[in-house]
Design an enzyme around this catalytic site. Sequence first.
Site, PDB file in Angstrom:
ATOM      1  N   GLU A  39       0.850  -1.194   0.000  1.00  0.00           N
ATOM      2  CA  GLU A  39       0.000   0.000   0.000  1.00  0.00           C
ATOM      3  C   GLU A  39       0.883   1.241   0.000  1.00  0.00           C
ATOM      4  O   GLU A  39       1.974   1.230   0.587  1.00  0.00           O
ATOM      5  CB  GLU A  39      -0.895  -0.008   1.259  1.00  0.00           C
ATOM      6  CG  GLU A  39      -1.738   1.260   1.370  1.00  0.00           C
ATOM      7  CD  GLU A  39      -2.863   1.168   2.404  1.00  0.00           C
ATOM      8  OE1 GLU A  39      -2.931   0.167   3.140  1.00  0.00           O
ATOM      9  OE2 GLU A  39      -3.671   2.122   2.453  1.00  0.00           O
ATOM     10  N   ASN A  61      -6.703   1.685   2.693  1.00  0.00           N
ATOM     11  CA  ASN A  61      -7.423   2.948   2.865  1.00  0.00           C
ATOM     12  C   ASN A  61      -6.979   3.977   1.825  1.00  0.00           C
ATOM     13  O   ASN A  61      -7.756   4.835   1.413  1.00  0.00           O
ATOM     14  CB  ASN A  61      -7.186   3.490   4.275  1.00  0.00           C
ATOM     15  CG  ASN A  61      -7.744   2.553   5.339  1.00  0.00           C
ATOM     16  OD1 ASN A  61      -8.521   1.663   5.048  1.00  0.00           O
ATOM     17  ND2 ASN A  61      -7.345   2.760   6.588  1.00  0.00           N
ATOM     18  N   GLU A  87     -12.703  -1.691   2.322  1.00  0.00           N
ATOM     19  CA  GLU A  87     -13.252  -1.386   3.660  1.00  0.00           C
ATOM     20  C   GLU A  87     -14.275  -0.245   3.649  1.00  0.00           C
ATOM     21  O   GLU A  87     -14.189   0.671   4.477  1.00  0.00           O
ATOM     22  CB  GLU A  87     -12.114  -1.070   4.628  1.00  0.00           C
ATOM     23  CG  GLU A  87     -11.252  -2.275   4.928  1.00  0.00           C
ATOM     24  CD  GLU A  87     -10.283  -2.089   6.102  1.00  0.00           C
ATOM     25  OE1 GLU A  87     -10.159  -0.972   6.629  1.00  0.00           O
ATOM     26  OE2 GLU A  87      -9.638  -3.091   6.478  1.00  0.00           O
ATOM     27  N   GLU A 120      -6.535  -8.977   3.792  1.00  0.00           N
ATOM     28  CA  GLU A 120      -5.675  -8.327   4.793  1.00  0.00           C
ATOM     29  C   GLU A 120      -5.739  -9.168   6.058  1.00  0.00           C
ATOM     30  O   GLU A 120      -6.809  -9.325   6.645  1.00  0.00           O
ATOM     31  CB  GLU A 120      -6.133  -6.901   5.103  1.00  0.00           C
ATOM     32  CG  GLU A 120      -5.826  -5.915   4.011  1.00  0.00           C
ATOM     33  CD  GLU A 120      -6.138  -4.467   4.392  1.00  0.00           C
ATOM     34  OE1 GLU A 120      -5.996  -4.101   5.583  1.00  0.00           O
ATOM     35  OE2 GLU A 120      -6.545  -3.725   3.493  1.00  0.00           O
TER      36      GLU A 120
HETATM   37  O1  AHR Z   1      -3.020  -2.463   6.306  1.00  0.00           O
HETATM   38  C1  AHR Z   1      -3.279  -1.260   6.972  1.00  0.00           C
HETATM   39  C2  AHR Z   1      -4.697  -0.770   6.803  1.00  0.00           C
HETATM   40  O2  AHR Z   1      -5.561  -1.622   7.494  1.00  0.00           O
HETATM   41  C3  AHR Z   1      -5.266  -0.750   5.403  1.00  0.00           C
HETATM   42  O3  AHR Z   1      -4.975   0.424   4.726  1.00  0.00           O
HETATM   43  C4  AHR Z   1      -6.737  -0.848   5.635  1.00  0.00           C
HETATM   44  O4  AHR Z   1      -7.419  -1.433   4.563  1.00  0.00           O
HETATM   45  C5  AHR Z   1      -6.862  -1.587   6.945  1.00  0.00           C
HETATM   46  O5  AHR Z   1      -7.708  -0.939   7.821  1.00  0.00           O
END
Ligand code: AHR
Length: 520
Positions: free
Chosen positions: A35, A80, A181, A300
Amino acid sequence: MTHAPGELLAPATFALDPAFAIAAVDRRLFGSFVEHMGRCVYTGIYEAEHPSADTDGFRRDVLDLTRELGVSLVRYPGGNFVSSYRWQDGVGPRAQRPTRLDLAWRGIEPNEVGLNEFMVWAREAAVEPMMAVNLGTGGVQDAVDLIEYANHGEGTFFSDLRRSHGVKEPHDIALWCLGNELDGPWQMGQKTPYEYGRLAAETGKAMRMVDPRIELVAVGSSNSRMPTFGTWERVVLEQTYDQVDYISLHDYYEPIGDDLASFVASSVDMDAFIDAVVATADGVGAQLRSRKRLKLSFDEWNVWYQSRFVGQQNLDWTFARELIEDEFTVADAVVVGGLLITLLRHADRVGVACQAQLVNVIAPIRTRAGGPAWRQTIFHPFALTARLARGSVLRVEVSGPTVPTAAFGAVAALDATATYDEATGGVVVLAVNRSLDQALPVDVDLRAVVDRHGDLVVTEHQLIADDDAGASNTEATPDRVVPRTGSGASVRDRHLHCLLPPLSWTVIQLEPSVPGPPTP
Ligand code: AHR
């Protein structure tokens, strides 16, 4: 059953039979996640000034560790981050790319790395890409434009734009996440399940019009403690069932206070989460009279000490800050090994899994900017599982002692799964001893395998265990915690016998003593 510290637990037993295969070991279960967050991309996978950087600016030391980890697939670019990401910012001449505020992590995003750079890295790392589209602030058109840019050959505005950026052949990305999410109040563009379900269905439909070969993942709950968990999955799937191939799950595990016993049994929670989502998905399928069975994408998962995170609202706007760079312990590695066991155990329904994240951000690989890269404790169970698990996952029904936990009550002391390779007769047993202070004898009945392939012998025995469950790897001591070669595991009278140390993760590989095809 109670035991004095140091005493052995009663043996745990199970039998392995090739007739009871759950599913093939899908390599997509060994996925990871990159990310644009903290130092995962910048000074993680990418650092143009680093001594090990290749001509594209990617750190070769991190690429080497990624390959060694055995990662099969990498989700990108968030997280996110993707919920307010404009993918167009990350393509074309670098000098013209805008610097933006990343609202998710209060980052300054220079867009030096975008889709095309990530695809170069993915090729180098030999991983399949799993791309997420922005369904937070973005919509159907952004996603359609992106897939035209990524997957269409030539002769249209976005495919020719890609070609003008030097990428003549389409990327042909197969796996796409429809957002991230979107049930979470922390998300840019949070939605109700109905709002999200409609948007995801229409976006998926339009994306498939551009490229019918793609596989789509609908967003599930951010974790099973969300107030909308269950309702979210049901309503989203009522809207998207025909359009999508997967529903996502996310969860992170950490000890509550000093309750190590419950933490070590975290896989109980992951098992229940998976079972609940399978039941909900199948319920919607039944309601729709559908023959299709959805798969799950646990895209995740990891240990994350969220209680130590200062909170996004307390961060200053910064480029590539150190963010949630948790230093993992031996206990964390045992938990990660247990979570991998759960994912394998559900290989019939979990088709994709991504440990979050790959580098620096709650990651198996750590780096210092301008300095070395090293393996965290959690690197080792992942790498060993990815390297050794082969063939099919066999059903394992454990009998044996239990250990008490505050969170889950009495749980089996032994958590285990096994894989079987029909072509070679090879068996791999993966096991956690959840007892914090007692060793666990294990007896595995191998008669059904021996009947097919002849006698088996132990060919590899590795474990993660340590007198100090809090030990970790650091830049100064990168190999403080490494897998130890186990001893004493042996096959006698067609049974595998071994002893698992307290609070440990173990993998044992067995092969026929006389290699050859199975006897008919
Ligand atoms: O992996 C860290 C964060 O955790 C990601 O950005 C999100 O999707 C989750 O809440």
